[in-house]
Design a protein around this motif. Structure first.
Motif, PDB file in Angstrom:
ATOM      1  N   LEU A   1      -7.678  -2.948   3.149  1.00 40.16           N
ATOM      2  CA  LEU A   1      -8.602  -2.376   2.315  1.00 40.16           C
ATOM      3  C   LEU A   1      -9.134  -0.895   2.560  1.00 40.16           C
ATOM      4  CD1 LEU A   1     -10.433  -5.529   1.536  1.00 40.16           C
ATOM      5  CD2 LEU A   1      -8.999  -4.449  -0.167  1.00 40.16           C
ATOM      6  N   ARG A   2      -9.375  -0.827   3.913  1.00 36.37           N
ATOM      7  CA  ARG A   2      -9.860   0.558   4.219  1.00 36.37           C
ATOM      8  C   ARG A   2      -8.834   1.482   4.200  1.00 36.37           C
ATOM      9  NH1 ARG A   2      -9.485   1.476  10.529  1.00 36.37           N
ATOM     10  NH2 ARG A   2      -7.279   1.446   9.875  1.00 36.37           N
ATOM     11  N   ASP A   3      -7.494   1.358   4.415  1.00 39.21           N
ATOM     12  CA  ASP A   3      -6.429   2.172   4.113  1.00 39.21           C
ATOM     13  C   ASP A   3      -6.281   2.430   2.766  1.00 39.21           C
ATOM     14  OD1 ASP A   3      -6.239   2.267   6.716  1.00 39.21           O
ATOM     15  OD2 ASP A   3      -4.291   1.056   6.974  1.00 39.21           O
ATOM     16  N   LEU A   4      -6.341   1.721   1.861  1.00 36.93           N
ATOM     17  CA  LEU A   4      -6.382   1.761   0.403  1.00 36.93           C
ATOM     18  C   LEU A   4      -7.282   2.478  -0.222  1.00 36.93           C
ATOM     19  CD1 LEU A   4      -4.568   0.922  -2.167  1.00 36.93           C
ATOM     20  CD2 LEU A   4      -5.912  -0.999  -2.434  1.00 36.93           C
ATOM     21  N   SER A   5      -8.482   2.434   0.288  1.00 36.20           N
ATOM     22  CA  SER A   5      -9.679   3.106  -0.351  1.00 36.20           C
ATOM     23  C   SER A   5      -9.658   4.582   0.180  1.00 36.20           C
ATOM     24  CB  SER A   5     -10.845   2.340   0.085  1.00 36.20           C
ATOM     25  OG  SER A   5     -11.073   2.720   1.424  1.00 36.20           O
ATOM     26  N   LEU A   6      -9.000   4.883   1.302  1.00 35.82           N
ATOM     27  CA  LEU A   6      -8.899   6.070   1.963  1.00 35.82           C
ATOM     28  C   LEU A   6      -7.809   6.924   1.182  1.00 35.82           C
ATOM     29  CD1 LEU A   6      -9.523   5.607   5.743  1.00 35.82           C
ATOM     30  CD2 LEU A   6     -10.937   6.810   4.329  1.00 35.82           C
ATOM     31  N   ALA A   7      -6.934   6.217   0.758  1.00 36.76           N
ATOM     32  CA  ALA A   7      -5.559   6.981   0.408  1.00 36.76           C
ATOM     33  C   ALA A   7      -6.068   7.228  -1.152  1.00 36.76           C
ATOM     34  CB  ALA A   7      -4.599   5.913   0.110  1.00 36.76           C
ATOM     35  N   GLU A   8      -6.767   6.278  -1.846  1.00 38.43           N
ATOM     36  CA  GLU A   8      -7.163   6.548  -3.170  1.00 38.43           C
ATOM     37  C   GLU A   8      -8.293   7.595  -3.165  1.00 38.43           C
ATOM     38  OE1 GLU A   8      -8.332   2.822  -4.722  1.00 38.43           O
ATOM     39  OE2 GLU A   8      -6.590   2.281  -5.500  1.00 38.43           O
TER      40      GLU A   8
ATOM     41  N   HIS B   1       1.652  -3.893 -14.285  1.00 42.70           N
ATOM     42  CA  HIS B   1       0.590  -4.172 -13.256  1.00 42.70           C
ATOM     43  C   HIS B   1       1.043  -4.417 -11.685  1.00 42.70           C
ATOM     44  CE1 HIS B   1      -1.533  -4.400 -17.053  1.00 42.70           C
ATOM     45  NE2 HIS B   1      -0.712  -5.244 -17.533  1.00 42.70           N
ATOM     46  N   ILE B   2       2.287  -4.293 -11.296  1.00 37.06           N
ATOM     47  CA  ILE B   2       2.713  -4.780 -10.181  1.00 37.06           C
ATOM     48  C   ILE B   2       2.120  -4.051  -8.977  1.00 37.06           C
ATOM     49  CG2 ILE B   2       4.771  -3.260  -9.867  1.00 37.06           C
ATOM     50  CD1 ILE B   2       4.454  -7.111  -9.579  1.00 37.06           C
ATOM     51  N   PHE B   3       1.610  -2.747  -9.294  1.00 42.42           N
ATOM     52  CA  PHE B   3       1.000  -2.173  -8.115  1.00 42.42           C
ATOM     53  C   PHE B   3      -0.457  -2.060  -8.422  1.00 42.42           C
ATOM     54  CE2 PHE B   3       5.345  -0.218  -8.847  1.00 42.42           C
ATOM     55  CZ  PHE B   3       5.768  -0.248  -7.665  1.00 42.42           C
ATOM     56  N   ASP B   4      -1.102  -2.915  -9.202  1.00 40.12           N
ATOM     57  CA  ASP B   4      -2.659  -2.901  -9.246  1.00 40.12           C
ATOM     58  C   ASP B   4      -3.172  -3.741  -7.946  1.00 40.12           C
ATOM     59  OD1 ASP B   4      -2.320  -1.490 -11.655  1.00 40.12           O
ATOM     60  OD2 ASP B   4      -2.659  -3.405 -12.956  1.00 40.12           O
ATOM     61  N   HIS B   5      -4.223  -3.467  -7.795  1.00 40.32           N
ATOM     62  CA  HIS B   5      -5.007  -4.044  -6.697  1.00 40.32           C
ATOM     63  C   HIS B   5      -5.096  -5.770  -6.938  1.00 40.32           C
ATOM     64  CE1 HIS B   5      -7.248  -0.125  -5.930  1.00 40.32           C
ATOM     65  NE2 HIS B   5      -6.150   0.024  -5.930  1.00 40.32           N
TER      66      HIS B   5
ATOM     67  N   SER C   1       2.681 -18.811  -1.406  1.00 42.13           N
ATOM     68  CA  SER C   1       3.655 -18.043  -2.425  1.00 42.13           C
ATOM     69  C   SER C   1       3.416 -16.721  -2.326  1.00 42.13           C
ATOM     70  CB  SER C   1       3.625 -18.489  -3.724  1.00 42.13           C
ATOM     71  OG  SER C   1       2.170 -18.169  -4.232  1.00 42.13           O
ATOM     72  N   GLY C   2       2.642 -16.025  -1.640  1.00 43.59           N
ATOM     73  CA  GLY C   2       2.477 -14.563  -1.835  1.00 43.59           C
ATOM     74  C   GLY C   2       1.429 -14.299  -0.547  1.00 43.59           C
ATOM     75  N   GLY C   3       1.314 -12.678  -0.609  1.00 42.96           N
ATOM     76  CA  GLY C   3       0.269 -12.288   0.323  1.00 42.96           C
ATOM     77  C   GLY C   3      -1.179 -11.885  -0.379  1.00 42.96           C
ATOM     78  N   THR C   4      -1.846 -11.158  -0.089  1.00 43.68           N
ATOM     79  CA  THR C   4      -3.073 -10.861  -0.585  1.00 43.68           C
ATOM     80  C   THR C   4      -3.017 -10.243  -1.926  1.00 43.68           C
ATOM     81  OG1 THR C   4      -3.151  -8.652   0.360  1.00 43.68           O
ATOM     82  CG2 THR C   4      -4.250 -10.609   1.816  1.00 43.68           C
ATOM     83  N   GLY C   5      -2.047  -9.517  -2.194  1.00 38.08           N
ATOM     84  CA  GLY C   5      -1.721  -8.815  -3.614  1.00 38.08           C
ATOM     85  C   GLY C   5      -2.182  -7.408  -3.497  1.00 38.08           C
ATOM     86  N   ILE C   6      -2.447  -6.884  -2.179  1.00 33.58           N
ATOM     87  CA  ILE C   6      -2.630  -5.455  -2.287  1.00 33.58           C
ATOM     88  C   ILE C   6      -1.323  -4.748  -1.387  1.00 33.58           C
ATOM     89  CG2 ILE C   6      -5.098  -5.763  -2.110  1.00 33.58           C
ATOM     90  CD1 ILE C   6      -5.414  -5.281   0.903  1.00 33.58           C
ATOM     91  N   GLY C   7      -0.438  -5.281  -1.260  1.00 31.81           N
ATOM     92  CA  GLY C   7       0.750  -4.872  -0.391  1.00 31.81           C
ATOM     93  C   GLY C   7       1.411  -3.706  -1.060  1.00 31.81           C
ATOM     94  N   LEU C   8       1.668  -4.066  -2.473  1.00 28.02           N
ATOM     95  CA  LEU C   8       2.217  -2.959  -3.270  1.00 28.02           C
ATOM     96  C   LEU C   8       1.464  -1.766  -3.722  1.00 28.02           C
ATOM     97  CD1 LEU C   8       4.387  -5.300  -5.438  1.00 28.02           C
ATOM     98  CD2 LEU C   8       5.264  -3.895  -3.475  1.00 28.02           C
ATOM     99  N   ALA C   9      -0.046  -2.005  -3.719  1.00 26.59           N
ATOM    100  CA  ALA C   9      -0.934  -1.086  -3.889  1.00 26.59           C
ATOM    101  C   ALA C   9      -0.835  -0.054  -2.939  1.00 26.59           C
ATOM    102  CB  ALA C   9      -2.109  -1.684  -4.365  1.00 26.59           C
ATOM    103  N   ILE C  10      -0.758  -0.803  -1.693  1.00 23.87           N
ATOM    104  CA  ILE C  10      -0.776   0.295  -0.476  1.00 23.87           C
ATOM    105  C   ILE C  10       0.378   1.081  -0.470  1.00 23.87           C
ATOM    106  CG2 ILE C  10      -0.686   0.463   2.068  1.00 23.87           C
ATOM    107  CD1 ILE C  10      -2.725  -2.062   2.172  1.00 23.87           C
ATOM    108  N   VAL C  11       1.583   0.461  -0.806  1.00 20.55           N
ATOM    109  CA  VAL C  11       2.916   1.189  -0.939  1.00 20.55           C
ATOM    110  C   VAL C  11       2.707   2.461  -1.882  1.00 20.55           C
ATOM    111  CG1 VAL C  11       5.239   0.972  -1.799  1.00 20.55           C
ATOM    112  CG2 VAL C  11       4.489  -0.872  -0.307  1.00 20.55           C
TER     113      VAL C  11
END
Length: 375
Positions: free
Chosen positions: A205-212, A318-322, A334-344
């Motif tokens: 979440l920190r990396d995602l917010s900094l990148a955005e 929506h596949i890259f949405d948070h 069945s999956g991760g947290t759902g922010i992996g692709l957003a970070i990618v």
């Protein structure tokens, strides 16, 4: 503040009135002169000799009927001019209203947005710049409404993702304190795994917010993309072997690329992890790298293709949405947290590249990362 309606109406009314008065004045002058010249020529021919202007004034040549005719023409011009002024006043007001009424609607729409009513739309029935402004306003409102909805969903998803590991840790610790749960290695390992998951989520979440926010610092250096791919493939080998999934690489000849090696390794690892996770037992994952040239520039393409379940068409945009996941149950198995692709997406775009996805249900998916080469 004076209304723009009255200002436009007043300016146009003054312009029309000045024009009408000027035309009436000139028409009256011309009419009088021409009519008197006509009477002078007519009198000269009827008298059989030339009469100079010093012998008789022009006014003396006009009888009562001629004077009444000329007066009636002057009156007609005045009435016509007055009618034009009245019509011009009405037309000016109508024109001003056609401009100001849509602007008032836009102003009312802005006040609604200020009150928090993000569903408000402005309806303008015209085909001019004001209508284009209203359409842009409505698009802005729709974007604000979407962002507000995503923000609320993001907060709910973050709370959900943080609540699960915290609840597990709290429950186990309470049980250990009360003596209900034994403090053995197995329980401590479970708590440690939950804390690792929680820490990873917070870091993501920190990396995602900094990148955005454009504040994520990158330690760029020449890196071998093929080596990064091979390292990421080695990291997911154990996960792939557990599902009997074959992971193959087709690596092309690539020059070194200026990237943050750790961040790019994270991008490739996230894509490979998703591919293995959503591929059925006995499936196959293919990783390819190649040098490409398009848009007049040289690029490095990294493709991760799987034979998994694919992505539904309604989920693809929506596949890259948070925190977006096609599995609405949000089961961690069945999956991760759902922010992996957003970070990618954010990491790739921070490097000046882009990531695209192509997928069909039951036929697998292909994620392609494109990075610019150094000039």
């Amino acid at each position: 503040m004076t209304s723009i309606t009255y200002r436009i109406t007043g300016l146009m009314f003054l312009a029309i009135t000045f024009t009408v008065f000027l035309l009436i004045f000139l028409a009256n002058q011309q009419m009088t002169n021409l009519f008197q010249n006509y009477l002078a020529d007519l009198y000269e021919h009827s008298a059989g000799h030339i009469m100079g202007p010093n012998m008789m004034g022009m006014q003396g040549m006009m009888g009562l009927q001629e004077q009444e005719f000329l007066s009636s023409v002057h009156d007609s011009l005045i009435w016509v001019g007055s009618a034009i002024i009245i019509v011009g006043l009405a037309a000016s007001y109508a024109l001003a209203r056609s401009i100001t009424v849509p602007l008032r609607k836009l102003n009312a729409g802005v006040r609604e947005i200020e009150r928090g009513n993000l569903s408000h739309k402005v309806e303008v029935d015209s085909n001019d710049e004001v209508q284009q402004l209203a359409a842009a306003f409505n698009r802005m409102v729709a974007a604000l409404e979407t962002n507000n909805r995503l923000r609320k969903q993001l907060l709910a998803d973050i709370a959900h993702e943080l609540k699960s590991p915290l609840a597990v840790i709290q429950g186990n610790l309470e049980g250990m304190i009360d003596g209900v749960i034994d403090t053995d290695k197995e329980q401590l390992t479970s708590l440690f795994e939950e804390s690792v998951h929680l820490n990873r989520l917070i870091n993501d979440l920190r990396d995602l917010s900094l990148a955005e926010a454009g504040q994520l610092s990158l330690e760029r250096a020449p890196a071998d993309i093929n080596q990064l791919v091979s390292h990421a493939v080695g990291m997911v080998k154990h996960l792939a072997e557990g599902k009997s999934i074959e992971v193959n690489c087709v690596l092309g000849e690539l020059p070194p690329v200026e990237v943050d090696a750790n961040r790019m390794r994270q991008v490739i690892f996230n894509l490979l992890t998703n591919a293995v996770r959503y591929t059925d037992t006995g499936g196959r994952v293919m990783v390819e790298t190649a040098a490409e040239r398009h848009e007049g520039k040289n690029w490095v393409a990294i493709s991760v293709r799987d034979t998994g379940q694919g992505i539904a068409p309604e989920d693809l945009p929506h596949i890259f949405d948070h925190f977006y996941r096609a599995d609405k149950s949000r089961n961690r198995k069945s999956g991760g947290t759902g922010i992996g692709l957003a970070i990618v997406k954010q990491l790739v775009e921070t490097h000046g590249g882009k990531v695209v996805v192509a997928s069909k249900p039951s036929e697998g998916s292909c994620f392609t990362v494109v990075l610019p080469m150094a000039a």
